[in-house]
Design an enzyme around this catalytic site. Structure first.
Site, PDB file in Angstrom:
ATOM      1  CG  HIS B  59     -20.974  21.410 -22.082  1.00  0.00           C
ATOM      2  ND1 HIS B  59     -21.921  22.038 -22.863  1.00  0.00           N
ATOM      3  CD2 HIS B  59     -21.279  20.086 -22.132  1.00  0.00           C
ATOM      4  CE1 HIS B  59     -22.765  21.143 -23.355  1.00  0.00           C
ATOM      5  NE2 HIS B  59     -22.402  19.949 -22.925  1.00  0.00           N
ATOM      6  CD  GLU B  61     -18.216  25.923 -23.849  1.00  0.00           C
ATOM      7  OE1 GLU B  61     -18.171  24.774 -23.330  1.00  0.00           O
ATOM      8  OE2 GLU B  61     -18.753  26.140 -24.952  1.00  0.00           O
ATOM      9  CB  CYS B  94     -21.805  26.849 -22.758  1.00  0.00           C
ATOM     10  SG  CYS B  94     -21.371  25.268 -22.013  1.00  0.00           S
ATOM     11  CB  ALA B 172       1.355 -12.628 -39.911  1.00  0.00           C
ATOM     12  CG  ASP B 210      -4.013 -12.567 -32.429  1.00  0.00           C
ATOM     13  OD1 ASP B 210      -3.689 -13.719 -32.713  1.00  0.00           O
ATOM     14  OD2 ASP B 210      -3.751 -11.582 -33.138  1.00  0.00           O
ATOM     15  CG  LEU B 214      -8.244  -5.248 -28.560  1.00  0.00           C
ATOM     16  CD1 LEU B 214      -9.577  -5.231 -29.298  1.00  0.00           C
ATOM     17  CD2 LEU B 214      -7.121  -4.889 -29.513  1.00  0.00           C
ATOM     18  NE  ARG B 217      -0.609  -4.511 -22.674  1.00  0.00           N
ATOM     19  CZ  ARG B 217      -1.402  -4.952 -23.663  1.00  0.00           C
ATOM     20  NH1 ARG B 217      -2.720  -4.993 -23.513  1.00  0.00           N
ATOM     21  NH2 ARG B 217      -0.878  -5.327 -24.811  1.00  0.00           N
ATOM     22  CD  GLU B 284      -5.438  -1.747 -31.807  1.00  0.00           C
ATOM     23  OE1 GLU B 284      -4.752  -2.765 -31.850  1.00  0.00           O
ATOM     24  OE2 GLU B 284      -5.254  -0.834 -30.999  1.00  0.00           O
ATOM     25  N   GLY B 286      -8.082  -7.841 -37.873  1.00  0.00           N
ATOM     26  CA  GLY B 286      -7.015  -8.080 -38.839  1.00  0.00           C
ATOM     27  C   GLY B 286      -7.368  -7.560 -40.217  1.00  0.00           C
TER      28      GLY B 286
END
Lengths: 353, 353
Positions: B59, B61, B94, B172, B210, B214, B217, B284, B286
């Site tokens: 954790h 803390e 904690c 598109a 596609d 995902l 990068r 993400e 479509g």
């Protein structure tokens, strides 16, 4: 205020910007003349203010000089466009009026593209011993007088396209329900934009479905409602090959002119749009008219009002605009202003090429 | 810096905000634990910094106390969530660690909604003679830990929907051409958002058309790529009646679970989404997946990337979301952030109700 009294460039820019603000008062009412603003300043005090009056006369300089009277002598005149050098049956040349008033200096934003003046105004003032500074606040002035400048350069009005959409670009539900997408503040701003246009245009579908009033419903601006025009439906998205292949040859195909018994005008050709008695033309919808003007590359400025809502299936704000590839879509528009209007956002885009 | 050394509320807010910034380092990697941030400050100097480590332990803390060592005694501990009061096989509570370290004061943003702590952590600290201030920078902390808080409140991940569109809401051309609408900066920001999610989901159509990677990068963040899931196509826009009529009963209808031989997971039911090992889920595309989550009222946050282009006819960013009237569309979304990314604009909207 003391800073404003010095003779520096900062002051020139500030006073010229104030003259541009004055010029906005005439916007939408001065066709075929430019909407000019003029400010006469002496010892840090404004002694005269003028802007082109409805119909185009008196000119801004004539109005400001009239106000200033003898105080104009030795003063600085801030003006958004080169004073005209040509006499007209409607009044004397502003260059001559200024020479008579004997200011010490003229600060101007833009040279007049009208070939009857085009530098002759400045030259005549300099010959008379008046100092002339050009090009101050030129970008501001260009935006305020976009209509006159577009007409001089391209022979047609400056065209603003208004779109009021959801976040996903819809202007109505599948049922056609479209009232309201944007809120009261955004709609009021839309009325202000009407007041800044000489003419307003809708597509035939919008005209027949909504019978929009298209007037200015803002207190104090009721008399600023622009002339109203309808674009024939058959033309929507139409594109005719240009005779010489140039972009300026692109035209809108429209039905033969129709006239009704009311105060609406019907536009029937590209020539009709060019000859429209308007420096500033506002396109208010619907998707057909928007697409026709976009496809013909006739839109200079985009007013995009967006409400923080999602609609999903529904009516798109624009239809076919003849786009062949994404590469062709890029580089056309630059965001020049953005603001909140209630919970809505307004973005203003201007043509880049 | 001197102002930061005083004991005032302004300092509490500033240090707690710094702890929230630390907490973002764990975001997307701490499920099922919250991504907490912790800062230990003594005499105006930071002596320990911690954030929940990948997998949820140690954790925040524990990490900060380890760094501070003996310096924690008499110090102030800034933490974004109430320290846990329950021991676990994976480590001590904690609250107990803090009591042992003997700081003078704890400043916390939020109470832990986990019923095993839920106020018990603060109570135990106070009983041990440590001053506790609660509720500082609570809004900031709520946003940073939205995933954990949503899971505690609604039993599902916090869902962010990403849309990257033209100004008219297209993703598109009619041909399917969609690369690229937004520019490099916007796409890099999208990768940053991936790094902040535990899991990422696309619709089956996008997956098959596609084969998107995902992944993240961005230099230095390659190891932050989230787990990837596919939503069955048949579910798009689906809506099933809730058993009790409440909004939380809305569910997504999906095909029976499919599994492939790679590292993609397939989601087959609302239960699968709830049990997804993710605090933060990013959708993400479509349009089908976006519409399905919107129709099921499962979107908490909207990332709207917009390029300054118009497409006209083309593919819409969302389809049918089951909207009955415009009135139902209003009041759902509040703009909470906006910025430029190159020539594109990013707007972030958050759910209001």
């Amino acid at each position: 205020m003391s800073a404003a009294r010095g003779p520096g460039t900062g002051d020139d820019a500030r006073w010229t910007a104030a003259a541009v603000a004055l010029s906005e008062r005439g916007r939408g009412r001065t066709t075929p003349n430019p909407n000019v603003g003029c400010l006469i300043v002496k010892d840090g005090r404004v002694v005269g203010r003028g802007w082109t009056q409805p119909g185009g006369r008196p000119h801004a300089e004539a109005m400001a000089l009239e106000q200033a009277g003898a105080a104009a002598e030795g003063a600085t005149v801030y003006v958004t466009l080169e004073p005209c050098a040509h006499e007209s049956p409607r009044g004397p040349a502003c260059a001559d009026l200024l020479i008579r008033a004997r200011p010490a200096r003229i600060v101007a934003a833009l040279t007049d593209p009208d070939p009857r003046t085009a530098g002759k105004g400045f030259a005549r003032l300099r010959e008379a011993g008046i100092a002339v500074t050009e090009g101050v606040s030129a970008d501001l002035a260009r935006r305020a007088m976009a209509g006159f400048l577009t007409r001089q350069a391209l022979g047609r009005p400056h065209v603003t396209l208004k779109l009021a959409t959801s976040l996903d670009g819809r202007i109505a539900l599948p049922s056609g329900e479209s009232r309201w997408i944007t809120g009261a503040e955004a709609r009021a701003h839309g009325h202000l934009e009407r007041a800044r246009a000489d003419a307003i245009l809708v597509g035939r579908g919008t005209f027949e479905a909504d019978a929009p009033r298209l007037d200015v419903r803002l207190a104090g601006l009721e008399d600023r409602s622009p002339a109203r025009f309808v674009l024939s439906r058959r033309s929507c998205g139409g594109r005719s090959p240009s005779s010489d292949g140039s972009a300026s040859g692109t035209s809108l195909e429209m039905d033969p002119c129709l006239r009704r018994g009311d105060d609406w005008g019907w536009l029937d050709s590209h020539q009709a749009i060019s000859s429209l008695p308007a420096n500033h033309l506002l396109i208010e919808g619907g998707a057909g008219a928007a697409s026709a003007f976009l496809a013909a590359d006739l839109v200079d400025r985009l007013l995009l009002y967006r409400a923080p809502i999602l609609i999903g299936d529904g009516r798109a704000c624009i239809g076919d605009i003849g786009l062949g590839s994404l590469a062709d879509a890029h580089g056309c528009w630059a965001l020049t202003d953005a603001r909140s209007l209630g919970t809505d956002r307004l973005e203003i885009y201007e043509r880049k090429r």
